[in-house]
Design an enzyme around this catalytic site. Structure first.
Site: not given
Length: 191
Positions: A69-70
């Site tokens: 994810c980020r």
């Protein structure tokens, strides 16, 4: 349920991908975030879709899986959901796409968008600023800023963000819709 699986560093993942022994990469960011930039070979399965279809996805993920994810927060939530579905070979990319890009690793780029976290800061900051200024002229309006502050505090403590969820639903943040059947077919075929 919290898993004790160690995180996977960008350097370790790069090494495995270069040698051809790379794990399956599941990117759990929104389709818009994925479209803006992702690790080559990653499959996009947004966190909400993954949670909803975790049992079905689990039947097609028998090898090592690295979740991306980020920053690592949503990937950790995805790890917990898949672990609950019985998947044993799960790892989270340590530091997420931010660390991957900082390491100079390859990224497939698409249409650039502001990241959700930046959008949340803009919206929350604007609400607080406007309510603070208007509060000089209209009694009680400053409480709107207080409510936003309370919401941000809750978001930090619970590792969730209602404003981020709402912003992710805007047309600007949506990329191509993720079809779980297509993802499963790709996983099955190894493409």
């Amino acid at each position: 349920m919290t898993t004790d699986t160690p995180a996977f560093t960008p350097a370790a993942l790069q090494h495995l991908l270069k040698t051809g022994d790379g794990p399956r990469l599941l990117d759990v960011r929104t389709s818009g975030e994925f479209e803006a930039g992702h690790i080559p070979g990653a499959y996009n399965v947004p966190l909400d879709t993954l949670r909803e279809h975790r049992m079905e996805l689990g039947r097609h993920l028998d090898e090592d899986v690295v979740l991306v994810c980020r920053s690592g927060a949503r990937a950790t939530q995805a790890e917990e959901a898949l672990a609950d579905a019985g998947l044993p070979n799960l790892r989270v990319l340590d530091g997420g796409m931010m660390a991957w890009e900082a390491a100079g690793a390859p990224v497939n780029r698409g249409r650039r968008r502001w990241e959700l976290e930046r959008q949340v800061r803009l919206v929350a900051g604007s609400i607080v600023l406007v309510s603070g200024v208007v509060g000089f002229f209209v009694p009680g309006v400053h409480l709107i800023g207080t409510a936003v502050g309370a919401g941000l505090t809750f978001a930090a403590l619970s590792n969730t963000c209602a404003m981020g969820v709402l912003l992710s639903k805007l047309p600007y943040n949506r990329g191509p819709r993720t079809d779980v059947r297509t993802v499963i077919s790709s996983l099955r075929n190894g493409s």
